[in-house]
Write a protein that holds these residues in place. Structure first.
Motif, short mmCIF file in Angstrom:
data_model
loop_
_atom_site.label_atom_id
_atom_site.label_comp_id
_atom_site.label_asym_id
_atom_site.label_seq_id
_atom_site.Cartn_x
_atom_site.Cartn_y
_atom_site.Cartn_z
N ARG A 136 -8.82 4.89 5.81
CA ARG A 136 -9.29 5.99 4.98
C ARG A 136 -9.72 5.49 3.61
O ARG A 136 -9.33 4.42 3.16
N ILE A 137 -10.51 6.32 2.94
CA ILE A 137 -11.14 5.92 1.69
C ILE A 137 -10.12 5.51 0.63
O ILE A 137 -10.33 4.56 -0.13
N GLY A 138 -8.98 6.21 0.56
CA GLY A 138 -7.98 5.86 -0.43
C GLY A 138 -7.41 4.47 -0.22
O GLY A 138 -7.19 3.73 -1.17
N LYS A 139 -7.17 4.12 1.07
CA LYS A 139 -6.66 2.80 1.39
C LYS A 139 -7.68 1.72 1.04
O LYS A 139 -7.35 0.66 0.49
N VAL A 140 -8.96 2.00 1.33
CA VAL A 140 -10.01 1.03 1.03
C VAL A 140 -10.13 0.84 -0.48
O VAL A 140 -10.30 -0.29 -0.96
N ALA A 141 -10.03 1.93 -1.22
CA ALA A 141 -10.08 1.83 -2.69
C ALA A 141 -8.97 0.92 -3.20
O ALA A 141 -9.18 0.08 -4.08
N ASP A 142 -7.76 1.08 -2.64
CA ASP A 142 -6.64 0.23 -3.04
C ASP A 142 -6.88 -1.23 -2.64
O ASP A 142 -6.60 -2.15 -3.41
N MET A 143 -7.40 -1.44 -1.44
CA MET A 143 -7.60 -2.80 -0.94
C MET A 143 -8.61 -3.58 -1.79
O MET A 143 -8.46 -4.78 -2.02
N PHE A 144 -9.64 -2.88 -2.27
CA PHE A 144 -10.71 -3.55 -3.01
C PHE A 144 -10.62 -3.32 -4.52
O PHE A 144 -11.49 -3.76 -5.26
N ASN A 145 -9.57 -2.63 -4.92
CA ASN A 145 -9.34 -2.39 -6.35
C ASN A 145 -10.54 -1.71 -7.01
O ASN A 145 -11.02 -2.11 -8.07
N VAL A 146 -11.04 -0.68 -6.35
CA VAL A 146 -12.11 0.14 -6.91
C VAL A 146 -11.66 1.59 -6.86
O VAL A 146 -10.69 1.94 -6.18
N SER A 147 -12.34 2.43 -7.58
CA SER A 147 -11.96 3.84 -7.62
C SER A 147 -12.57 4.60 -6.45
O SER A 147 -13.57 4.18 -5.85
N LEU A 148 -11.97 5.75 -6.14
CA LEU A 148 -12.54 6.63 -5.13
C LEU A 148 -13.94 7.07 -5.55
O LEU A 148 -14.85 7.17 -4.72
N GLY A 149 -14.10 7.34 -6.85
CA GLY A 149 -15.40 7.77 -7.35
C GLY A 149 -16.48 6.73 -7.14
O GLY A 149 -17.63 7.05 -6.84
N THR A 150 -16.10 5.45 -7.27
CA THR A 150 -17.07 4.37 -7.05
C THR A 150 -17.52 4.34 -5.60
O THR A 150 -18.72 4.21 -5.31
N LEU A 151 -16.57 4.46 -4.67
CA LEU A 151 -16.93 4.45 -3.24
C LEU A 151 -17.81 5.64 -2.91
O LEU A 151 -18.79 5.51 -2.15
N ARG A 152 -17.50 6.80 -3.47
CA ARG A 152 -18.33 7.99 -3.21
C ARG A 152 -19.72 7.81 -3.81
O ARG A 152 -20.72 8.25 -3.23
N HIS A 153 -19.78 7.18 -5.00
CA HIS A 153 -21.07 6.94 -5.63
C HIS A 153 -21.92 5.99 -4.78
O HIS A 153 -23.13 6.22 -4.60
N TYR A 154 -21.29 4.95 -4.24
CA TYR A 154 -22.02 4.03 -3.37
C TYR A 154 -22.56 4.76 -2.14
O TYR A 154 -23.66 4.47 -1.66
N GLU A 155 -21.78 5.70 -1.64
CA GLU A 155 -22.24 6.47 -0.48
C GLU A 155 -23.44 7.34 -0.86
O GLU A 155 -24.43 7.41 -0.12
N ARG A 156 -23.36 8.01 -2.00
CA ARG A 156 -24.47 8.86 -2.44
C ARG A 156 -25.74 8.04 -2.66
O ARG A 156 -26.85 8.55 -2.45
N CYS A 157 -25.58 6.80 -3.09
CA CYS A 157 -26.74 5.93 -3.32
C CYS A 157 -27.27 5.30 -2.04
O CYS A 157 -28.25 4.56 -2.07
N GLY A 158 -26.61 5.56 -0.93
CA GLY A 158 -27.04 4.99 0.34
C GLY A 158 -26.66 3.54 0.52
O GLY A 158 -27.25 2.85 1.36
#
Length: 286
Positions: free
Chosen positions: A21-43
């Motif tokens: 899940r996204i929260g686990k991935v954020a922890d694994m890569f030391n990035v924020s949830l907002g960053t992952l969502r932003h990357y998704e919005r940017c394609g």
């Protein structure tokens, strides 16, 4: 029971330990949830799976590889638009071209930062020199060669704001701002000085640093001897100092060879305390 289960959910997709899940991935890569969502919005980073019931996003090894690439290129300060172009057209020649272009951009930024650093050094040097001045004492000093840009103008110097219109004319058509506090001066020509016109300012000049690039005509002033005085005060306090300087030149048998160079080293632009103002007047002599 795991921490994830106690929180009412699972990091991994039920039945498939390879998706997270996204929260686990954020922890694994030391990035924020907002960053992952932003990357998704940017394609840039599409989840492997989105639970249609909960909307939970799950990521796997494929996304990890993409995320590693994004993070690497971001460390190199590559814009997301450029990263997206590469991710949508993965090719060794494409990434090579983008890395070469990014390297050139970084080199330009380094050059710009080095110029800014030199400007700060010059400003600090002038400021510290002004604060340590010997006040109300006339000296003959050797002024180093310098480069200026100047205009014929008759500014009102009752405050530093009186120079603003002249400064704007000096800055016309320049791609970069050149005016730093403590570099703008006014001058009185030789004839006016000899005739006692100690408030007859006829020119405004900008002292250029070596690294300044000015689009227009500049004047190189040679190294020369000057009579100099520094005093606590501003341009409005200068006429009496000019009288002292002219009297001194006559007493010492010196000839005036050019226009005066009057610079407010510390003024309202740097402090609201008039007791800290420092103005310098130099008159070239022979």
């Amino acid at each position: 029971m795991t921490a994830s289960e106690r929180s009412g959910g699972r990091d991994a997709l039920p039945g498939d330990g390879r998706l997270f899940r996204i929260g686990k991935v954020a922890d694994m890569f030391n990035v924020s949830l907002g960053t992952l969502r932003h990357y998704e919005r940017c394609g840039l980073l599409e989840p492997e799976y989105i639970d249609p019931r909960t909307g939970y996003r799950y990521y796997g090894a494929k996304q990890f590889e993409v995320l590693n690439t994004i993070r690497y290129l971001r460390v190199l300060d590559m814009p997301l638009t450029q990263i997206a172009e590469f991710l949508h057209n993965r090719d060794v020649h494409v990434i090579e071209d983008k890395l070469v272009a990014q390297k050139a951009l970084i080199e330009r930024k380094q050059h710009e930062l080095e110029m800014v650093q030199r400007k700060i050094d010059h400003r600090l040097e002038r400021l510290r020199d002004a604060e340590q001045s010997e006040f109300d004492v006339i000296r003959v000093v050797r002024q180093p060669a310098c480069r200026i840009v100047w205009i014929r103008d008759s500014p009102k110097v009752d405050s530093y704001l009186g120079l603003e219109y002249s400064i704007r004319k000096l800055e016309q058509h320049q791609k970069d701002s050149l005016v730093f506090l403590g570099k703008v001066g006014v001058g009185i020509d030789k004839e006016s000085l000899e005739q006692g016109g100690y408030a007859d300012y006829g020119l405004v000049f900008l002292l250029l640093d070596d690294e300044d690039e000015y689009e227009g005509d500049t004047v190189a002033l040679p190294e020369t001897d000057c009579v100099r005085i520094r005093f606590r005060g501003s341009h409005g306090d200068a006429p009496d100092r000019y009288r002292e300087l002219i009297w001194y030149t006559a007493e010492q048998g010196l000839d005036i060879t050019g226009f005066s160079r009057e610079i407010a080293l510390i003024d309202e632009g740097l402090t609201s305390d008039p007791a800290q103002f420092v103005t310098e007047i130099c008159i070239p002599v022979r």
